[in-house]
Structure formats: structure tokens, C-alpha cells
Design a protein around this motif. Structure first.
Motif, mmCIF file in Angstrom:
data_model
loop_
_atom_site.group_PDB
_atom_site.id
_atom_site.type_symbol
_atom_site.label_atom_id
_atom_site.label_comp_id
_atom_site.label_asym_id
_atom_site.label_seq_id
_atom_site.Cartn_x
_atom_site.Cartn_y
_atom_site.Cartn_z
ATOM 1 N N VAL A 48 -26.613 44.206 98.158
ATOM 2 C CA VAL A 48 -27.061 45.153 97.140
ATOM 3 C C VAL A 48 -28.329 44.608 96.486
ATOM 4 O O VAL A 48 -28.336 43.516 95.925
ATOM 5 C CB VAL A 48 -25.968 45.398 96.078
ATOM 6 N N ALA A 49 -29.414 45.382 96.608
ATOM 7 C CA ALA A 49 -30.698 44.997 96.013
ATOM 8 C C ALA A 49 -30.800 45.517 94.587
ATOM 9 O O ALA A 49 -31.536 44.965 93.778
ATOM 10 C CB ALA A 49 -31.850 45.522 96.861
ATOM 11 N N GLY A 50 -30.076 46.574 94.278
ATOM 12 C CA GLY A 50 -30.103 47.143 92.940
ATOM 13 C C GLY A 50 -29.302 48.426 92.894
ATOM 14 O O GLY A 50 -28.961 49.004 93.926
ATOM 15 N N VAL A 51 -28.987 48.855 91.699
ATOM 16 C CA VAL A 51 -28.249 50.098 91.487
ATOM 17 C C VAL A 51 -28.986 50.898 90.416
ATOM 18 O O VAL A 51 -29.351 50.360 89.373
ATOM 19 C CB VAL A 51 -26.796 49.834 91.022
ATOM 20 N N ARG B 34 -19.026 52.589 85.475
ATOM 21 C CA ARG B 34 -17.966 51.663 85.070
ATOM 22 C C ARG B 34 -17.095 51.288 86.267
ATOM 23 O O ARG B 34 -16.751 50.123 86.466
ATOM 24 C CB ARG B 34 -17.125 52.279 83.952
ATOM 25 N N ARG B 35 -16.772 52.278 87.099
ATOM 26 C CA ARG B 35 -15.936 52.011 88.281
ATOM 27 C C ARG B 35 -16.633 51.039 89.226
ATOM 28 O O ARG B 35 -16.015 50.105 89.734
ATOM 29 C CB ARG B 35 -15.617 53.309 89.011
ATOM 30 N N LEU B 36 -17.924 51.250 89.467
ATOM 31 C CA LEU B 36 -18.646 50.337 90.354
ATOM 32 C C LEU B 36 -18.651 48.920 89.794
ATOM 33 O O LEU B 36 -18.465 47.948 90.533
ATOM 34 C CB LEU B 36 -20.081 50.814 90.578
ATOM 35 N N ARG B 37 -18.864 48.802 88.505
ATOM 36 C CA ARG B 37 -18.857 47.468 87.891
ATOM 37 C C ARG B 37 -17.476 46.827 87.982
ATOM 38 O O ARG B 37 -17.352 45.628 88.232
ATOM 39 C CB ARG B 37 -19.323 47.564 86.442
ATOM 40 N N GLU B 38 -16.433 47.625 87.783
ATOM 41 C CA GLU B 38 -15.068 47.106 87.886
ATOM 42 C C GLU B 38 -14.744 46.642 89.302
ATOM 43 O O GLU B 38 -13.966 45.714 89.498
ATOM 44 C CB GLU B 38 -14.058 48.161 87.444
ATOM 45 N N LEU B 39 -15.362 47.292 90.289
ATOM 46 C CA LEU B 39 -15.177 46.895 91.685
ATOM 47 C C LEU B 39 -16.013 45.668 92.046
ATOM 48 O O LEU B 39 -15.883 45.132 93.140
ATOM 49 C CB LEU B 39 -15.551 48.059 92.620
ATOM 50 N N GLY B 40 -16.871 45.245 91.131
ATOM 51 C CA GLY B 40 -17.706 44.081 91.383
ATOM 52 C C GLY B 40 -19.010 44.392 92.077
ATOM 53 O O GLY B 40 -19.690 43.493 92.572
ATOM 54 N N LEU B 41 -19.371 45.662 92.132
ATOM 55 C CA LEU B 41 -20.597 46.042 92.815
ATOM 56 C C LEU B 41 -21.786 45.885 91.875
ATOM 57 O O LEU B 41 -21.875 46.548 90.856
ATOM 58 C CB LEU B 41 -20.531 47.483 93.318
ATOM 59 N N ASP B 42 -22.673 44.982 92.231
ATOM 60 C CA ASP B 42 -23.879 44.730 91.452
ATOM 61 C C ASP B 42 -24.870 44.024 92.358
ATOM 62 O O ASP B 42 -24.555 43.689 93.503
ATOM 63 C CB ASP B 42 -23.569 43.894 90.215
ATOM 64 N N GLU B 43 -26.035 43.767 91.858
ATOM 65 C CA GLU B 43 -27.088 43.125 92.631
ATOM 66 C C GLU B 43 -26.592 41.798 93.225
ATOM 67 O O GLU B 43 -25.940 41.011 92.551
ATOM 68 C CB GLU B 43 -28.292 42.865 91.727
ATOM 69 N N GLY B 44 -26.891 41.602 94.514
ATOM 70 C CA GLY B 44 -26.535 40.360 95.198
ATOM 71 C C GLY B 44 -25.214 40.387 95.933
ATOM 72 O O GLY B 44 -24.895 39.474 96.698
ATOM 73 N N VAL B 45 -24.414 41.435 95.758
ATOM 74 C CA VAL B 45 -23.101 41.533 96.394
ATOM 75 C C VAL B 45 -23.261 42.013 97.838
ATOM 76 O O VAL B 45 -24.055 42.900 98.130
ATOM 77 C CB VAL B 45 -22.192 42.502 95.600
ATOM 78 N N CYS C 266 -16.736 52.029 102.524
ATOM 79 C CA CYS C 266 -17.455 50.763 102.607
ATOM 80 C C CYS C 266 -16.572 49.635 102.136
ATOM 81 O O CYS C 266 -15.571 49.845 101.458
ATOM 82 C CB CYS C 266 -18.755 50.808 101.818
ATOM 83 N N ARG C 267 -16.951 48.445 102.533
ATOM 84 C CA ARG C 267 -16.224 47.254 102.121
ATOM 85 C C ARG C 267 -17.061 46.511 101.099
ATOM 86 O O ARG C 267 -18.242 46.260 101.317
ATOM 87 C CB ARG C 267 -15.941 46.361 103.324
ATOM 88 N N ILE C 268 -16.443 46.214 99.977
ATOM 89 C CA ILE C 268 -17.058 45.415 98.918
ATOM 90 C C ILE C 268 -16.147 44.208 98.760
ATOM 91 O O ILE C 268 -15.015 44.346 98.299
ATOM 92 C CB ILE C 268 -17.154 46.189 97.592
ATOM 93 N N GLY C 269 -16.614 43.053 99.183
ATOM 94 C CA GLY C 269 -15.736 41.884 99.185
ATOM 95 C C GLY C 269 -14.599 42.125 100.158
ATOM 96 O O GLY C 269 -14.825 42.444 101.316
ATOM 97 N N ARG C 270 -13.358 42.040 99.681
ATOM 98 C CA ARG C 270 -12.198 42.279 100.542
ATOM 99 C C ARG C 270 -11.622 43.679 100.374
ATOM 100 O O ARG C 270 -10.626 44.024 100.993
ATOM 101 C CB ARG C 270 -11.124 41.238 100.255
ATOM 102 N N MET C 271 -12.247 44.498 99.524
ATOM 103 C CA MET C 271 -11.745 45.850 99.254
ATOM 104 C C MET C 271 -12.456 46.884 100.109
ATOM 105 O O MET C 271 -13.656 46.779 100.336
ATOM 106 C CB MET C 271 -11.982 46.225 97.791
ATOM 107 N N THR C 272 -11.722 47.884 100.536
ATOM 108 C CA THR C 272 -12.314 49.048 101.187
ATOM 109 C C THR C 272 -12.258 50.181 100.183
ATOM 110 O O THR C 272 -11.187 50.486 99.638
ATOM 111 C CB THR C 272 -11.540 49.427 102.459
ATOM 112 N N VAL C 273 -13.413 50.783 99.907
ATOM 113 C CA VAL C 273 -13.485 51.840 98.906
ATOM 114 C C VAL C 273 -14.221 53.046 99.479
ATOM 115 O O VAL C 273 -15.028 52.919 100.402
ATOM 116 C CB VAL C 273 -14.185 51.371 97.610
ATOM 117 N N ALA C 274 -13.931 54.208 98.926
ATOM 118 C CA ALA C 274 -14.649 55.432 99.274
ATOM 119 C C ALA C 274 -15.621 55.733 98.138
ATOM 120 O O ALA C 274 -15.267 55.652 96.966
ATOM 121 C CB ALA C 274 -13.671 56.589 99.455
#
Length: 79
Positions: free
Chosen positions: A11-14, A25-36, A53-61
Motif C-alpha cells: 500500500v503506497a497510500g489511501v 475506520r474499517r480499513l484502519r481496524e483491519l490494519g490497512l495503511d501505508e506500507g502494508v 484481497c488478503r491483508i496480512g493473514r485475513m481475507t477480506v472483501a
């Protein structure tokens, strides 16, 4: 999100301003931010369907408009 299916990226930016507060808020709670690291698993349907998509070990829609606010740099050597 500008990745092909099964491709890894960082992730380069949001564009937080493009998202409603609950979506951001949901994206932040999932840990999605720059560098992930993220992986696009698949796109549902041709027009307007969600992305898996997969964010870390989670699969999210993610809804398409939410994914469009996420800027990703493909990982070198990724498909």
C-alpha cells in the motif's frame, strides 16, 4: 487497487477523504495503511462487484469504490 489477481503489492497510500467515515475506520481496524502488504485474490463479476484481497493473514472483501481509494505499488517480480 491496481493489482492483477494473485499479485502482491504494498500500500503506497489511501485517499481517506474519498471514503465514508465507517469505511475508513474499517480499513484502519483491519490494519490497512501505508506500507502494508496486500494480495489481490480475485475480482467478483465484471462490473462493480467486490474484490477479495488478503491483508496480512485475513481475507477480506472490499467494495470497488473502497478499493479504488487504495493505491498499491506492485511488488517487484509479482504477477
Amino acid at each position: 487497487m491496481q493489482l492483477r489477481p494473485n499479485a502482491l503489492g504494498t500500500v503506497a497510500g489511501v485517499d481517506w477523504d474519498r471514503l465514508a467515515e465507517p469505511e475508513a475506520r474499517r480499513l484502519r481496524e483491519l490494519g490497512l495503511d501505508e506500507g502494508v502488504e496486500v494480495e489481490l485474490l480475485r475480482r467478483s463479476g465484471l462490473f462493480g462487484g467486490p474484490l477479495a484481497c488478503r491483508i496480512g493473514r485475513m481475507t477480506v472483501a472490499l467494495r470497488r469504490h473502497v478499493a479504488a481509494a487504495i493505491h498499491v505499488t506492485p511488488r517487484t517480480g509479482a504477477a
